[in-house]
Design a protein around this motif. Structure first.
Motif, mmCIF file in Angstrom:
data_model
loop_
_atom_site.group_PDB
_atom_site.id
_atom_site.type_symbol
_atom_site.label_atom_id
_atom_site.label_comp_id
_atom_site.label_asym_id
_atom_site.label_seq_id
_atom_site.Cartn_x
_atom_site.Cartn_y
_atom_site.Cartn_z
ATOM 1 N N TRP A 48 0.829 -1.201 0.000
ATOM 2 C CA TRP A 48 0.000 0.000 0.000
ATOM 3 C C TRP A 48 0.865 1.253 0.000
ATOM 4 N N MET A 49 1.899 1.285 0.860
ATOM 5 C CA MET A 49 2.779 2.455 0.936
ATOM 6 C C MET A 49 3.433 2.712 -0.416
ATOM 7 N N ARG A 50 3.990 1.681 -1.010
ATOM 8 C CA ARG A 50 4.694 1.848 -2.287
ATOM 9 C C ARG A 50 3.763 2.313 -3.397
ATOM 10 N N GLU A 51 2.529 1.833 -3.375
ATOM 11 C CA GLU A 51 1.574 2.214 -4.425
ATOM 12 C C GLU A 51 1.021 3.620 -4.235
ATOM 13 N N ASN A 52 1.056 4.150 -3.004
ATOM 14 C CA ASN A 52 0.397 5.417 -2.718
ATOM 15 C C ASN A 52 1.332 6.605 -2.513
ATOM 16 N N VAL A 53 2.639 6.382 -2.568
ATOM 17 C CA VAL A 53 3.558 7.514 -2.582
ATOM 18 C C VAL A 53 3.512 8.072 -4.010
ATOM 19 N N PRO A 54 3.184 9.359 -4.164
ATOM 20 C CA PRO A 54 3.050 9.929 -5.508
ATOM 21 C C PRO A 54 4.348 9.832 -6.316
ATOM 22 N N GLU A 55 4.190 9.757 -7.617
ATOM 23 C CA GLU A 55 5.331 9.611 -8.530
ATOM 24 C C GLU A 55 6.406 10.667 -8.279
ATOM 25 N N LEU A 65 11.447 4.807 0.772
ATOM 26 C CA LEU A 65 11.858 4.236 2.055
ATOM 27 C C LEU A 65 11.081 4.882 3.197
ATOM 28 N N PRO A 66 10.894 4.141 4.282
ATOM 29 C CA PRO A 66 10.243 4.720 5.451
ATOM 30 C C PRO A 66 11.167 5.733 6.126
ATOM 31 N N PRO A 67 10.617 6.604 6.943
ATOM 32 C CA PRO A 67 9.199 6.761 7.214
ATOM 33 C C PRO A 67 8.483 7.552 6.118
ATOM 34 N N GLN A 68 7.261 7.135 5.825
ATOM 35 C CA GLN A 68 6.364 7.851 4.912
ATOM 36 C C GLN A 68 5.114 8.173 5.717
ATOM 37 N N ILE A 69 4.598 9.372 5.553
ATOM 38 C CA ILE A 69 3.506 9.845 6.409
ATOM 39 C C ILE A 69 2.265 10.146 5.570
ATOM 40 N N PHE A 70 1.127 9.631 6.047
ATOM 41 C CA PHE A 70 -0.159 9.824 5.382
ATOM 42 C C PHE A 70 -1.185 10.304 6.399
ATOM 43 N N ASN A 71 -2.170 11.054 5.922
ATOM 44 C CA ASN A 71 -3.359 11.380 6.703
ATOM 45 C C ASN A 71 -4.470 10.605 6.026
ATOM 46 N N GLN A 72 -4.875 9.493 6.662
ATOM 47 C CA GLN A 72 -5.774 8.524 6.026
ATOM 48 C C GLN A 72 -5.099 8.068 4.727
ATOM 49 N N ASP A 73 -5.711 8.397 3.575
ATOM 50 C CA ASP A 73 -5.144 7.997 2.289
ATOM 51 C C ASP A 73 -4.391 9.132 1.606
ATOM 52 N N ARG A 74 -4.352 10.319 2.224
ATOM 53 C CA ARG A 74 -3.684 11.474 1.614
ATOM 54 C C ARG A 74 -2.208 11.484 1.996
ATOM 55 N N TYR A 75 -1.357 11.512 0.984
ATOM 56 C CA TYR A 75 0.081 11.531 1.225
ATOM 57 C C TYR A 75 0.496 12.876 1.789
ATOM 58 N N CYS A 76 1.216 12.853 2.915
ATOM 59 C CA CYS A 76 1.742 14.081 3.512
ATOM 60 C C CYS A 76 3.186 14.306 3.092
ATOM 61 N N GLY A 77 4.005 13.248 3.191
ATOM 62 C CA GLY A 77 5.398 13.386 2.798
ATOM 63 C C GLY A 77 6.299 12.384 3.486
ATOM 64 N N ASN A 78 7.587 12.525 3.189
ATOM 65 C CA ASN A 78 8.602 11.657 3.786
ATOM 66 C C ASN A 78 9.259 12.389 4.960
ATOM 67 N N TYR A 79 10.350 11.838 5.461
ATOM 68 C CA TYR A 79 10.990 12.444 6.629
ATOM 69 C C TYR A 79 11.494 13.852 6.334
ATOM 70 N N GLU A 80 12.101 14.045 5.164
ATOM 71 C CA GLU A 80 12.647 15.362 4.831
ATOM 72 C C GLU A 80 11.541 16.418 4.814
ATOM 73 N N ALA A 81 10.387 16.084 4.234
ATOM 74 C CA ALA A 81 9.263 17.028 4.189
ATOM 75 C C ALA A 81 8.735 17.296 5.605
ATOM 76 N N PHE A 82 8.680 16.246 6.440
ATOM 77 C CA PHE A 82 8.254 16.400 7.830
ATOM 78 C C PHE A 82 9.226 17.312 8.579
ATOM 79 N N PHE A 83 10.510 17.069 8.398
ATOM 80 C CA PHE A 83 11.544 17.856 9.070
ATOM 81 C C PHE A 83 11.413 19.336 8.679
ATOM 82 N N ASP A 84 11.241 19.592 7.379
ATOM 83 C CA ASP A 84 11.100 20.975 6.908
ATOM 84 C C ASP A 84 9.862 21.629 7.521
#
Length: 106
Positions: A48-55, A65-84
């Motif tokens: 599911w994670m691999r299929e739902n991370v946007p291109e 690679l983990p960590p990948q963050i979602f709100n329900q089915d909406r992709y939020c981002g990876n660690y770098e985006a979270f850190f920023d």
């Protein structure tokens, strides 16, 4: 809405482990409810994670690679985006959540 953090409990990478701990520690400290989704122990989570991370968020080679963050089915981002988002004090916006009254982190 449930924040889902896709992690790998059996990762051999200390960098990935630290990033996962950083994300989950921050969410816990700020009383943001989340669900851990282990991609190492659950093939459905990995798929599911691999299929739902946007291109546009995928690495040039290999799988996201983990960590990948979602709100329900909406992709939020990876660690770098979270850190920023954390550095810019916009974590609630990043997660698609409304900041609680009086919170330090918008």
């Amino acid at each position: 809405m449930v924040i889902k953090v896709y992690i790998a409990t059996s990762s051999g990478s200390t960098s990935i482990k630290k990033q996962q701990q950083d994300v989950m520690g921050f969410l816990s400290a700020n009383k943001i409810e989340f669900e851990e989704c282990d991609i190492a122990a659950n093939e459905d989570n990995r798929k599911w994670m691999r299929e739902n991370v946007p291109e546009e968020a995928r690495p040039p080679a290999g799988n996201p690679l983990p960590p990948q963050i979602f709100n329900q089915d909406r992709y939020c981002g990876n660690y770098e985006a979270f850190f920023d988002a954390r550095e810019d004090n916009v974590v609630y916006v990043f997660l698609g959540l409304t900041a609680p009254p009086g919170s330090k982190v918008p």
